[in-house]
Design a protein around this motif. Structure first.
Motif, PDB file in Angstrom:
ATOM      1  N   LEU A  51      -9.202  -0.817  -6.168  1.00  0.00           N
ATOM      2  CA  LEU A  51      -8.279  -1.788  -5.677  1.00  0.00           C
ATOM      3  C   LEU A  51      -7.388  -2.468  -6.768  1.00  0.00           C
ATOM      4  O   LEU A  51      -6.162  -2.886  -6.615  1.00  0.00           O
ATOM      5  CB  LEU A  51      -8.859  -2.802  -4.937  1.00  0.00           C
ATOM      6  CG  LEU A  51      -9.661  -2.148  -3.660  1.00  0.00           C
ATOM      7  CD1 LEU A  51     -10.177  -3.489  -2.848  1.00  0.00           C
ATOM      8  CD2 LEU A  51      -8.563  -1.653  -2.627  1.00  0.00           C
ATOM      9  N   ALA A  52      -8.165  -2.488  -8.180  1.00  0.00           N
ATOM     10  CA  ALA A  52      -7.242  -2.833  -9.161  1.00  0.00           C
ATOM     11  C   ALA A  52      -5.918  -2.045  -9.620  1.00  0.00           C
ATOM     12  O   ALA A  52      -5.064  -2.570 -10.030  1.00  0.00           O
ATOM     13  CB  ALA A  52      -8.145  -3.087 -10.367  1.00  0.00           C
ATOM     14  N   ARG A  53      -6.155  -0.880  -9.403  1.00  0.00           N
ATOM     15  CA  ARG A  53      -5.207   0.068  -9.784  1.00  0.00           C
ATOM     16  C   ARG A  53      -4.053  -0.203  -8.861  1.00  0.00           C
ATOM     17  O   ARG A  53      -2.864   0.303  -9.159  1.00  0.00           O
ATOM     18  CB  ARG A  53      -5.543   1.596  -9.719  1.00  0.00           C
ATOM     19  CG  ARG A  53      -6.584   1.854 -10.617  1.00  0.00           C
ATOM     20  CD  ARG A  53      -6.678   3.427 -10.607  1.00  0.00           C
ATOM     21  NE  ARG A  53      -8.262   3.669 -10.900  1.00  0.00           N
ATOM     22  CZ  ARG A  53      -8.993   4.317  -9.936  1.00  0.00           C
ATOM     23  NH1 ARG A  53      -8.466   4.922  -9.252  1.00  0.00           N
ATOM     24  NH2 ARG A  53     -10.331   4.229 -10.063  1.00  0.00           N
ATOM     25  N   ALA A  54      -4.187  -0.644  -7.745  1.00  0.00           N
ATOM     26  CA  ALA A  54      -3.023  -0.952  -6.680  1.00  0.00           C
ATOM     27  C   ALA A  54      -2.492  -2.448  -7.039  1.00  0.00           C
ATOM     28  O   ALA A  54      -1.730  -2.799  -6.294  1.00  0.00           O
ATOM     29  CB  ALA A  54      -3.682  -0.838  -5.347  1.00  0.00           C
ATOM     30  N   ALA A  55      -2.920  -3.244  -7.955  1.00  0.00           N
ATOM     31  CA  ALA A  55      -2.599  -4.515  -8.212  1.00  0.00           C
ATOM     32  C   ALA A  55      -1.266  -4.358  -8.751  1.00  0.00           C
ATOM     33  O   ALA A  55      -0.559  -3.252  -9.311  1.00  0.00           O
ATOM     34  CB  ALA A  55      -3.225  -5.342  -9.198  1.00  0.00           C
ATOM     35  N   GLY A  56      -0.346  -5.465  -8.659  1.00  0.00           N
ATOM     36  CA  GLY A  56       1.035  -5.731  -9.216  1.00  0.00           C
ATOM     37  C   GLY A  56       1.863  -5.493  -8.076  1.00  0.00           C
ATOM     38  O   GLY A  56       1.680  -6.013  -6.896  1.00  0.00           O
ATOM     39  N   PRO A  57       3.274  -5.050  -8.487  1.00  0.00           N
ATOM     40  CA  PRO A  57       4.030  -5.057  -7.169  1.00  0.00           C
ATOM     41  C   PRO A  57       3.799  -4.275  -5.962  1.00  0.00           C
ATOM     42  O   PRO A  57       3.054  -3.493  -6.333  1.00  0.00           O
ATOM     43  CB  PRO A  57       5.314  -4.312  -7.973  1.00  0.00           C
ATOM     44  CG  PRO A  57       5.174  -4.216  -9.432  1.00  0.00           C
ATOM     45  CD  PRO A  57       3.841  -4.521  -9.482  1.00  0.00           C
ATOM     46  N   VAL A  58       4.029  -4.805  -4.956  1.00  0.00           N
ATOM     47  CA  VAL A  58       3.533  -4.217  -3.713  1.00  0.00           C
ATOM     48  C   VAL A  58       4.460  -2.712  -3.407  1.00  0.00           C
ATOM     49  O   VAL A  58       5.653  -2.728  -3.346  1.00  0.00           O
ATOM     50  CB  VAL A  58       4.156  -4.960  -2.561  1.00  0.00           C
ATOM     51  CG1 VAL A  58       3.823  -4.329  -1.194  1.00  0.00           C
ATOM     52  CG2 VAL A  58       3.608  -6.254  -2.554  1.00  0.00           C
ATOM     53  N   ASP A  59       3.400  -1.646  -3.320  1.00  0.00           N
ATOM     54  CA  ASP A  59       3.764  -0.359  -3.164  1.00  0.00           C
ATOM     55  C   ASP A  59       3.032   0.172  -2.345  1.00  0.00           C
ATOM     56  O   ASP A  59       1.980   0.283  -2.332  1.00  0.00           O
ATOM     57  CB  ASP A  59       3.776   0.460  -4.397  1.00  0.00           C
ATOM     58  CG  ASP A  59       4.379   1.888  -4.215  1.00  0.00           C
ATOM     59  OD1 ASP A  59       4.777   2.158  -3.212  1.00  0.00           O
ATOM     60  OD2 ASP A  59       4.085   2.900  -5.074  1.00  0.00           O
ATOM     61  N   VAL A  60       3.513   0.303  -0.986  1.00  0.00           N
ATOM     62  CA  VAL A  60       2.698   0.689   0.253  1.00  0.00           C
ATOM     63  C   VAL A  60       2.340   2.000   0.156  1.00  0.00           C
ATOM     64  O   VAL A  60       0.906   2.140   0.455  1.00  0.00           O
ATOM     65  CB  VAL A  60       3.720   0.736   1.498  1.00  0.00           C
ATOM     66  CG1 VAL A  60       2.779   1.092   2.871  1.00  0.00           C
ATOM     67  CG2 VAL A  60       4.313  -0.519   1.763  1.00  0.00           C
TER      68      VAL A  60
END
Length: 146
Positions: A51-60
């Motif tokens: 889940l940390a790799r998906a952190a940052g600006p929202v990219d669905v």
């Protein structure tokens, strides 16, 4: 009704148990919770990394990928092992006693007596008051058993 010593022994072999894992039976009190915690910790660590790799600006698309990775991951699970009956443990222990020990020296290197020029005793030498017996294992190599 009174039980004979033979009946008591038979019941003991059937009902008494021994720890199969090889640890002290009292150690399970601490090791079972520790192993469960280790499995849970590993699962939380994997989830946090994914889940940390998906952190940052929202990219669905990236968020969906991370969620699918977490859901598809095979979770670590701790399973307890049952104790085995004393009779099985005794049979296993007696079976281990009959296994020949590996030779003490490498087959390529000469023994101390051969290096010193001592005569060959052709398998009937006596070391420390015990006779050497030559046996052949299934692979065809000769082994010396004390």
């Amino acid at each position: 009704m009174r039980k004979t010593p033979q009946e008591k022994k038979r019941l003991s072999y059937a009902k008494d148990c021994r720890n199969e894992y090889g640890e002290n039976d009292k150690a399970s009190r601490k090791n079972i919770p520790r192993a469960r915690a280790r499995a849970h910790r590993a699962n939380r660590h994997f989830d946090a990394q994914s889940l940390a790799r998906a952190a940052g600006p929202v990219d669905v698309a990236w968020a969906d990928h991370a969620e699918q990775e977490v859901r598809a991951h095979r979770r670590k699970v701790f399973r307890k092992r049952r104790d085995i009956p004393l009779g099985e443990h005794v049979v296993w222990k007696l079976g281990r006693r009959n296994v020949p020990k590996p030779p003490r020296h490498a087959a390529d290197s000469p023994s101390r007596s051969e290096a010193a020029g001592a005569p060959d005793m052709s398998g009937m030498s006596v070391a420390h008051g015990k006779q050497i017996v030559r046996r052949h294992d299934p692979r065809g190599a000769a082994q010396e058993v004390w």
